[in-house]
Write a protein that holds these residues in place. Sequence first.
Motif, PDB file in Angstrom:
ATOM      1  N   VAL A 464      18.864  35.073  -6.247  1.00 45.87           N
ATOM      2  CA  VAL A 464      19.214  34.892  -8.032  1.00 45.87           C
ATOM      3  C   VAL A 464      18.190  33.529  -8.090  1.00 45.87           C
ATOM      4  O   VAL A 464      17.711  33.352  -8.312  1.00 45.87           O
ATOM      5  CB  VAL A 464      20.431  34.867  -8.397  1.00 45.87           C
ATOM      6  CG1 VAL A 464      19.935  33.784 -10.303  1.00 45.87           C
ATOM      7  CG2 VAL A 464      21.299  36.155  -9.297  1.00 45.87           C
ATOM      8  N   ALA A 465      18.509  31.918  -7.241  1.00 46.51           N
ATOM      9  CA  ALA A 465      17.983  30.951  -7.570  1.00 46.51           C
ATOM     10  C   ALA A 465      16.422  30.651  -6.766  1.00 46.51           C
ATOM     11  O   ALA A 465      15.667  30.801  -7.737  1.00 46.51           O
ATOM     12  CB  ALA A 465      18.375  29.903  -6.710  1.00 46.51           C
ATOM     13  N   ASP A 466      16.567  31.962  -5.745  1.00 46.36           N
ATOM     14  CA  ASP A 466      14.714  32.209  -5.160  1.00 46.36           C
ATOM     15  C   ASP A 466      14.319  32.600  -6.788  1.00 46.36           C
ATOM     16  O   ASP A 466      12.503  32.659  -6.839  1.00 46.36           O
ATOM     17  CB  ASP A 466      14.821  33.164  -4.568  1.00 46.36           C
ATOM     18  CG  ASP A 466      15.123  32.475  -2.814  1.00 46.36           C
ATOM     19  OD1 ASP A 466      15.629  31.482  -2.742  1.00 46.36           O
ATOM     20  OD2 ASP A 466      15.813  33.106  -1.971  1.00 46.36           O
ATOM     21  N   ASP A 467      14.884  33.922  -7.659  1.00 45.46           N
ATOM     22  CA  ASP A 467      13.817  34.678  -8.573  1.00 45.46           C
ATOM     23  C   ASP A 467      13.561  34.499 -10.056  1.00 45.46           C
ATOM     24  O   ASP A 467      12.410  34.044  -9.773  1.00 45.46           O
ATOM     25  CB  ASP A 467      15.010  35.900  -8.715  1.00 45.46           C
ATOM     26  CG  ASP A 467      15.204  37.099  -7.690  1.00 45.46           C
ATOM     27  OD1 ASP A 467      14.806  36.955  -7.073  1.00 45.46           O
ATOM     28  OD2 ASP A 467      15.832  37.860  -8.253  1.00 45.46           O
ATOM     29  N   ALA A 468      14.714  32.495  -9.743  1.00 41.23           N
ATOM     30  CA  ALA A 468      14.676  31.871 -11.157  1.00 41.23           C
ATOM     31  C   ALA A 468      13.641  30.745 -10.750  1.00 41.23           C
ATOM     32  O   ALA A 468      13.182  29.854 -11.716  1.00 41.23           O
ATOM     33  CB  ALA A 468      15.765  31.446 -11.695  1.00 41.23           C
ATOM     34  N   SER A 469      13.040  30.511  -9.151  1.00 37.19           N
ATOM     35  CA  SER A 469      11.883  29.361  -8.467  1.00 37.19           C
ATOM     36  C   SER A 469      11.340  29.410  -9.464  1.00 37.19           C
ATOM     37  O   SER A 469      10.709  31.047  -8.708  1.00 37.19           O
ATOM     38  CB  SER A 469      12.442  29.026  -7.153  1.00 37.19           C
ATOM     39  OG  SER A 469      11.150  27.987  -7.058  1.00 37.19           O
ATOM     40  N   ALA A 470      10.351  28.439 -10.158  1.00 34.21           N
ATOM     41  CA  ALA A 470       8.911  28.941  -9.845  1.00 34.21           C
ATOM     42  C   ALA A 470       7.909  28.649  -8.855  1.00 34.21           C
ATOM     43  O   ALA A 470       6.362  28.722  -8.818  1.00 34.21           O
ATOM     44  CB  ALA A 470       8.650  28.271 -11.982  1.00 34.21           C
ATOM     45  N   THR A 471       8.906  27.997  -8.403  1.00 35.18           N
ATOM     46  CA  THR A 471       7.720  27.629  -6.647  1.00 35.18           C
ATOM     47  C   THR A 471       8.829  28.465  -6.159  1.00 35.18           C
ATOM     48  O   THR A 471       9.906  28.741  -5.778  1.00 35.18           O
ATOM     49  CB  THR A 471       7.195  26.235  -6.896  1.00 35.18           C
ATOM     50  OG1 THR A 471       9.230  25.684  -7.045  1.00 35.18           O
ATOM     51  CG2 THR A 471       6.642  25.348  -8.281  1.00 35.18           C
ATOM     52  N   LEU A 472       7.962  28.642  -4.675  1.00 35.29           N
ATOM     53  CA  LEU A 472       8.404  29.251  -2.816  1.00 35.29           C
ATOM     54  C   LEU A 472       9.276  28.316  -2.840  1.00 35.29           C
ATOM     55  O   LEU A 472       9.050  26.890  -2.773  1.00 35.29           O
ATOM     56  CB  LEU A 472       7.352  29.292  -2.611  1.00 35.29           C
ATOM     57  CG  LEU A 472       6.307  31.100  -2.826  1.00 35.29           C
ATOM     58  CD1 LEU A 472       5.812  30.280  -1.465  1.00 35.29           C
ATOM     59  CD2 LEU A 472       7.615  31.664  -2.515  1.00 35.29           C
ATOM     60  N   ARG A 473      10.705  28.348  -2.929  1.00 33.60           N
ATOM     61  CA  ARG A 473      11.358  27.492  -2.322  1.00 33.60           C
ATOM     62  C   ARG A 473      11.758  27.281  -0.371  1.00 33.60           C
ATOM     63  O   ARG A 473      12.505  26.652  -0.134  1.00 33.60           O
ATOM     64  CB  ARG A 473      13.071  28.044  -2.616  1.00 33.60           C
ATOM     65  CG  ARG A 473      13.143  28.018  -4.116  1.00 33.60           C
ATOM     66  CD  ARG A 473      14.279  28.210  -4.816  1.00 33.60           C
ATOM     67  NE  ARG A 473      15.678  28.871  -3.748  1.00 33.60           N
ATOM     68  CZ  ARG A 473      16.629  28.160  -3.818  1.00 33.60           C
ATOM     69  NH1 ARG A 473      17.194  26.876  -4.146  1.00 33.60           N
ATOM     70  NH2 ARG A 473      17.787  28.970  -2.670  1.00 33.60           N
ATOM     71  N   GLY A 474      10.934  28.329  -0.010  1.00 35.20           N
ATOM     72  CA  GLY A 474      11.151  28.595   1.850  1.00 35.20           C
ATOM     73  C   GLY A 474       9.702  28.555   1.710  1.00 35.20           C
ATOM     74  O   GLY A 474       8.904  29.383   0.920  1.00 35.20           O
ATOM     75  N   TYR A 475       9.067  28.960   2.912  1.00 36.78           N
ATOM     76  CA  TYR A 475       8.091  29.394   3.754  1.00 36.78           C
ATOM     77  C   TYR A 475       8.870  31.228   3.473  1.00 36.78           C
ATOM     78  O   TYR A 475       7.728  31.997   3.160  1.00 36.78           O
ATOM     79  CB  TYR A 475       8.069  29.297   5.002  1.00 36.78           C
ATOM     80  CG  TYR A 475       6.515  30.005   5.444  1.00 36.78           C
ATOM     81  CD1 TYR A 475       5.195  29.924   5.676  1.00 36.78           C
ATOM     82  CD2 TYR A 475       6.742  31.587   6.693  1.00 36.78           C
ATOM     83  CE1 TYR A 475       4.499  30.383   5.963  1.00 36.78           C
ATOM     84  CE2 TYR A 475       5.863  32.146   6.822  1.00 36.78           C
ATOM     85  CZ  TYR A 475       4.538  31.795   6.557  1.00 36.78           C
ATOM     86  OH  TYR A 475       3.771  32.510   7.094  1.00 36.78           O
ATOM     87  N   ASP A 476       9.741  31.708   3.479  1.00 35.94           N
ATOM     88  CA  ASP A 476      10.347  32.529   3.696  1.00 35.94           C
ATOM     89  C   ASP A 476      11.339  33.086   3.001  1.00 35.94           C
ATOM     90  O   ASP A 476      12.507  32.112   3.226  1.00 35.94           O
ATOM     91  CB  ASP A 476      10.345  33.664   4.833  1.00 35.94           C
ATOM     92  CG  ASP A 476       8.979  34.734   5.929  1.00 35.94           C
ATOM     93  OD1 ASP A 476       8.067  34.969   4.474  1.00 35.94           O
ATOM     94  OD2 ASP A 476       8.727  33.677   6.709  1.00 35.94           O
ATOM     95  N   ARG A 477      11.193  33.551   1.933  1.00 31.08           N
ATOM     96  CA  ARG A 477      12.830  34.325   0.957  1.00 31.08           C
ATOM     97  C   ARG A 477      14.038  34.360   1.943  1.00 31.08           C
ATOM     98  O   ARG A 477      13.859  35.476   2.791  1.00 31.08           O
ATOM     99  CB  ARG A 477      12.442  34.694   0.181  1.00 31.08           C
ATOM    100  CG  ARG A 477      11.699  34.574  -0.856  1.00 31.08           C
ATOM    101  CD  ARG A 477      11.519  34.855  -2.231  1.00 31.08           C
ATOM    102  NE  ARG A 477      12.723  35.889  -2.138  1.00 31.08           N
ATOM    103  CZ  ARG A 477      13.233  36.018  -4.011  1.00 31.08           C
ATOM    104  NH1 ARG A 477      12.430  36.022  -4.654  1.00 31.08           N
ATOM    105  NH2 ARG A 477      14.040  36.277  -4.438  1.00 31.08           N
ATOM    106  N   ALA A 478      15.136  33.944   1.659  1.00 31.68           N
ATOM    107  CA  ALA A 478      16.096  34.300   1.826  1.00 31.68           C
ATOM    108  C   ALA A 478      16.295  36.118   1.804  1.00 31.68           C
ATOM    109  O   ALA A 478      15.866  36.538   1.104  1.00 31.68           O
ATOM    110  CB  ALA A 478      17.652  33.575   1.455  1.00 31.68           C
TER     111      ALA A 478
END
Length: 528
Positions: A464-478
Motif C-alpha cells: 500500500v505504501a508503494d502504491d500511495a507514494s508519488a515517487t519510487l521508494r526503491g529501485y525495485d518495489r517489494a
Amino acid sequence: MAGLAWMSLSVSATDCDGGLVYLDANRNGQRDEGEPGVSGVRVSDGVAIVTTDAEGRYRLAAIDGRSRFAIKPPEHAVPMRADGLPDYWGNVQREPGPELKYGGVPVTRDGCRDFALWPRETGDELEVLVFGDPQPKSTVDVDYYRRDIVEPLLQEQAGAGRPLASLGLSLGDIVNDDLSLYPVMNAQTARLGIPWLHVPGNHDLDFDAADDTGSLSTFRHHFGPDTFAWEEPQASFIVLDDVIYQPGQRPAYIGGLREDQFEFLEQYLAGARRDRLLVIAVHIPFFDTTPGRESFRRADRERLFAMLEPFEQVLLLSAHTHMQQHVWHGPESGWHGREPLHEYNVGATCGSFWSGVKDADGIPDTTMSDGTPNGHARMQVAADGGYSLQWKVARRGPQEGLSDAMALHAPKVLRRGAWPGFGVHANVFMGDADTRVEFRIDGGAWEPMQHVVKPDPRILAINVADDASATLRGYDRAPEAKPSPHLWRAALPTDLPVGEHRIEVRAFDRWQGEQRASTVYRLEDAEP
C-alpha cells in the motif's frame, strides 16, 4: 591455430581414461614419495560410477561434456582450489563445444588427472550453511550480498574464533541470468573459507544452448558437476540439477530429472549407507508450486521417491519459490515410506530479488512475499543422522516485533471498549500448520493463536505504501504479498486500561525449542 591447439590436447584419448586417488598427507597439492593411493573411493562422471583398486587407481571412459569427480569419502577432506572451491572435480572437453555467450566449457583436460584427499579429523556434529537463491542481477546486487550476508557471517566467525560450519550449500540461482557474475559471486562466498557446493538453478542456464544437455556448460566451467554426491560422517549429500531446459517452449523449463541422473542414482544408492542422513539438494521444489499445474514432472518424482523409500532418514532441500515452507510428502505426491518425507523449501538469500526500500546502510529490505526476511538456513546433523534446522535473518539490528524466529504485526492504537475485531499476527518463519503458537498480554496467561493462510499484513502495508507514494521508494518495489503458510492470528483485547500494553508471542519450534518476540499496542479513550 585453434585446431592445432586442440589436436595437441587430444592426440591420445587413452591417457584420460583413468587416474589415481591418493592421500596428500603433507597437503602440498602433489603426490610425493610415500603418499599412498586410497582404495575404495568412488569416482564418477555423473552417470557411471567406478571404484579405486587397492592402489587407488580407477578406470573411467573419458566423455566430452561431462564433469569427472571423486565422491568425497566421509573420513577425508579435499584440497581447496585457488578460487576457493573444493578441488574434487574436473571437466573433460577435448573438442570445442558450441559457442555460447558466456563461454561454456573451454577445451580442457582438467578431469584427466589424479584426485587428492587430505587426512582430517571429524567431529560428532556436522554444521552446514544453506543459501537459497543468492541471485544477483548486477554487481550492485553482488555488493548487497557481500554486505548483507557474507560480511556479517565473517564477523560472527571472528567472534566465535572458528568457522561457523564445515560445509556450505547454495541451492541454485547463483546469479540472475548474467553468468559473467559467477567469478565475483564465488569470490565473495569463498571468503567464508568453507568447502562450498553449488546446485544449478533456472537462472544459471546458458539460454543460447540448443538443448538441455548444453544448458549448464558455463555453470560447469565455474562450479563443476551438476549431479554428484559428497559424504560426511553424519550425512550423505546428493546434488541434482532438476531444471529441464525446454528452448522454444512455454514454459522454457520444468522441474524433473534426466535419464542419466537416474543411472547415477541407481548406482550410488545401491551402496549408500543407511545409518546416516541422506540429503537430496535441488533447486526446483518437488511439490507443484502452483495448484493444478505440474512444475515438477510427477513421473520423475515418483520414480525418485521409490528409490529413496528404503532409506529411513531423508531430507529434501529445495529453493526457487522465494518463500519459505515445509512440505511433508505422502501418498498423494508419490511417497510411500513409513513416515512423511520432509522437504524444506529454503527461503531466498536475496529475499525478494534484492528489492524494496533501502535502510540506512543502503541495503534493500528485500523481505519475501510470504513475510520471511531474507537470510540463510543453518543445519546441524548429529552422529546418528538426526538433524535440526534454523533460519537466520540477514544483518538486522534489534527491532520491535522481529527476531530470527518470527515477525509480529499489530495495530499501534485501538479505542478502549471497541469490538475486539483487530488482532496481532505472528509470522513464524520456520513454522508449519502443526506449530504451537501462543500469545499473552502484559504477562498474563498464555492463549493459543489461530493458524491462518493469508497474506502477511506487514507485506500488505508495504504494498500500500508503494502504491500511495508519488515517487519510487526503491529501485525495485517489494513483491505483492502472497498467502503465507506460517502465519498465526489472535484478537487483541480492548477491555484493558488506557495506555500501552505489551504483546508477547511464543512459538514452539520443532528443532530450536521455544522462540519469542514482543511488541506493544496502545488503548485510548475516544468520543463519537
